[in-house]
Design a protein around this motif. Structure first.
Motif, short mmCIF file in Angstrom:
data_model
loop_
_atom_site.label_atom_id
_atom_site.label_comp_id
_atom_site.label_asym_id
_atom_site.label_seq_id
_atom_site.Cartn_x
_atom_site.Cartn_y
_atom_site.Cartn_z
N ASN A 1 0.84 -1.21 0.00
CA ASN A 1 0.00 0.00 0.00
C ASN A 1 0.87 1.26 0.00
O ASN A 1 0.66 2.17 0.80
CB ASN A 1 -0.94 0.00 1.21
CG ASN A 1 -1.73 -1.29 1.34
OD1 ASN A 1 -2.38 -1.72 0.39
ND2 ASN A 1 -1.67 -1.91 2.52
N ASP A 2 1.84 1.27 -0.88
CA ASP A 2 2.84 2.34 -0.91
C ASP A 2 2.18 3.68 -1.24
O ASP A 2 1.48 3.81 -2.24
CB ASP A 2 3.91 2.02 -1.95
CG ASP A 2 5.15 2.86 -1.78
OD1 ASP A 2 5.13 3.76 -0.92
OD2 ASP A 2 6.13 2.63 -2.51
N VAL A 3 2.42 4.67 -0.38
CA VAL A 3 1.91 6.02 -0.61
C VAL A 3 3.06 7.03 -0.59
O VAL A 3 2.81 8.23 -0.43
CB VAL A 3 0.85 6.41 0.46
CG1 VAL A 3 -0.39 5.56 0.31
CG2 VAL A 3 1.43 6.29 1.87
N CYS A 4 4.30 6.54 -0.76
CA CYS A 4 5.45 7.44 -0.76
C CYS A 4 5.39 8.38 -1.97
O CYS A 4 4.81 8.06 -3.01
CB CYS A 4 6.75 6.65 -0.78
SG CYS A 4 7.09 5.78 0.77
N VAL B 1 7.13 1.45 -7.69
CA VAL B 1 6.24 0.32 -7.90
C VAL B 1 4.96 0.59 -7.12
O VAL B 1 4.98 0.77 -5.91
CB VAL B 1 6.88 -1.00 -7.43
CG1 VAL B 1 5.92 -2.16 -7.66
CG2 VAL B 1 8.19 -1.23 -8.16
N VAL B 2 3.86 0.65 -7.84
CA VAL B 2 2.58 0.95 -7.20
C VAL B 2 1.91 -0.37 -6.81
O VAL B 2 1.60 -1.20 -7.67
CB VAL B 2 1.67 1.75 -8.15
CG1 VAL B 2 0.33 2.02 -7.47
CG2 VAL B 2 2.34 3.05 -8.57
N THR B 3 1.73 -0.59 -5.53
CA THR B 3 1.01 -1.77 -5.05
C THR B 3 -0.44 -1.38 -4.84
O THR B 3 -0.73 -0.37 -4.21
CB THR B 3 1.62 -2.28 -3.74
OG1 THR B 3 1.64 -1.20 -2.79
CG2 THR B 3 3.03 -2.76 -3.97
N PRO B 4 -1.35 -2.15 -5.38
CA PRO B 4 -2.76 -1.76 -5.30
C PRO B 4 -3.28 -1.76 -3.87
O PRO B 4 -2.92 -2.60 -3.05
CB PRO B 4 -3.46 -2.84 -6.14
CG PRO B 4 -2.55 -4.02 -6.09
CD PRO B 4 -1.17 -3.46 -6.02
N ALA B 5 -4.10 -0.79 -3.57
CA ALA B 5 -4.74 -0.68 -2.25
C ALA B 5 -6.23 -0.47 -2.48
O ALA B 5 -6.65 0.17 -3.46
CB ALA B 5 -4.15 0.45 -1.45
N SER B 6 -7.04 -0.98 -1.57
CA SER B 6 -8.48 -0.85 -1.71
C SER B 6 -8.91 0.60 -1.47
O SER B 6 -8.18 1.40 -0.87
CB SER B 6 -9.19 -1.78 -0.72
OG SER B 6 -8.88 -1.41 0.62
N ARG B 7 -10.09 0.90 -1.91
CA ARG B 7 -10.60 2.26 -1.75
C ARG B 7 -10.80 2.59 -0.27
O ARG B 7 -10.49 3.71 0.17
CB ARG B 7 -11.92 2.39 -2.51
CG ARG B 7 -12.52 3.78 -2.46
CD ARG B 7 -13.80 3.85 -3.29
NE ARG B 7 -14.40 5.17 -3.22
CZ ARG B 7 -15.53 5.52 -3.83
NH1 ARG B 7 -16.18 4.60 -4.55
NH2 ARG B 7 -16.01 6.74 -3.71
N SER B 8 -11.31 1.62 0.49
CA SER B 8 -11.52 1.86 1.92
C SER B 8 -10.19 2.10 2.64
O SER B 8 -10.12 2.91 3.57
CB SER B 8 -12.26 0.68 2.55
OG SER B 8 -11.52 -0.52 2.40
#
Length: 292
Positions: free
Chosen positions: A120-123, A128-135
């Motif tokens: 859930n990378d938000v840097c 590399v973008v790892t998918p994260a859920s909307r919630s």
């Protein structure tokens, strides 16, 4: 939500952050629920009816932890505006925020890419973008309202200082497959790109490798010279006559071994004959054996 659960676990105490004395699961649950939902979990005192609307959620949680802990712990962290106790509060806050980051953004192995990635990378500079859920992203925005946490999860150097720096692809694969124990590995300093190396560093490694190879070659030459040519006065020296004499003695020993084996064969035949004779004697009647 996932953010509430992670915050409650850290508040109650976990492997990454010890709880303050007097803070258990029930108290942690009440603190977190009132911080996230305001009056929904208010027990009648109205202390948290509007607090989360003024302060960030994580700041509310931390303040309530300091106010709800045991009196012995409160003496070390309160009052909040006391500068002499700021160091103790800051140490706990760093541990608290780091533990939440460990739950929310752990370092994991991507079997498709074959590398370590931040979940859930938000840097700000994520490659590399790892998918994260909307919630998850909605909860993360709520947590990131608190600036210290936002800086921790968006700045890669700070995040690697908490969750650990990625290993090179070969090591990462070995750890994921259980072939390498990460607890036995030396601790490396967190870097932006753990696999990248500067050119002078690579040149130094190549020079050191060549020097080691030359040293091993010299040692091998000295050892072979000592064993075959008698390089020193105490070395082993064998002439051609000594070698010839040793070969002759070895052949004699071989002949003696052959004779010994022949003698063993004779002994075997004798034992077989003796066994047959004893069998014949035992087959006779007792009267014949007892007669003089």
């Amino acid at each position: 939500s996932d953010a509430m659960l992670a915050t409650m676990f850290v508040t109650a105490g976990c492997d990454y952050c010890d709880s303050l004395k007097g803070i258990g699961v029930v108290t942690a649950r009440n603190i977190v629920k009132r911080a996230f939902h305001g009056t929904e979990a208010d027990d009648g005192d109205g202390s948290y009816s509007t607090a989360s609307d003024i302060l960030p959620v994580l700041r509310v949680v931390l303040n309530r932890i300091f106010q709800s802990c045991h009196k012995d712990a409160r003496e070390e962290v309160l009052p909040i505006d006391d500068p002499d106790k700021e160091e103790v509060r800051a140490a706990y806050e760093r541990s608290f925020l780091g533990a939440i980051a460990m739950f929310r953004h752990p370092l994991v192995y991507d079997p498709i890419l074959g590398v370590h990635v931040v979940a859930n990378d938000v840097c700000e500079d994520c490659d590399v973008v790892t998918p994260a859920s909307r919630s998850f992203l909605m909860d993360e925005r709520i947590l990131m309202e608190y600036k210290p946490y936002r800086d921790l999860v968006t700045k890669r150097e700070l995040l690697y200082g908490v969750i650990g720096a990625p290993s090179d692809p070969e090591t990462a694969k070995g750890i994921a497959e259980g072939l390498i124990d990460p607890r036995q590995m030396p601790v490396s300093e967190p870097t932006r790109k753990n696999t990248s190396r500067s050119a002078p560093h690579r040149e130094n490694e190549c020079a050191a490798t060549q020097e080691d190879e030359c040293l091993r070659d010299e040692v091998g030459e000295h050892e072979s010279r000592d064993l075959t040519q008698g390089g020193s006065s105490n070395g082993l020296q064998l002439s051609s006559q000594d070698l010839s004499r040793a070969g002759t003695q070895q052949s004699n020993f071989s002949g003696a071994g052959t004779q010994q084996s022949n003698f063993s064969g004779v002994g075997t035949q004798q034992s077989k004959s003796g066994s047959a004779a004893s069998g014949m004697i035992s087959s006779l009647s007792p009267d014949l054996l007892a007669s003089p």
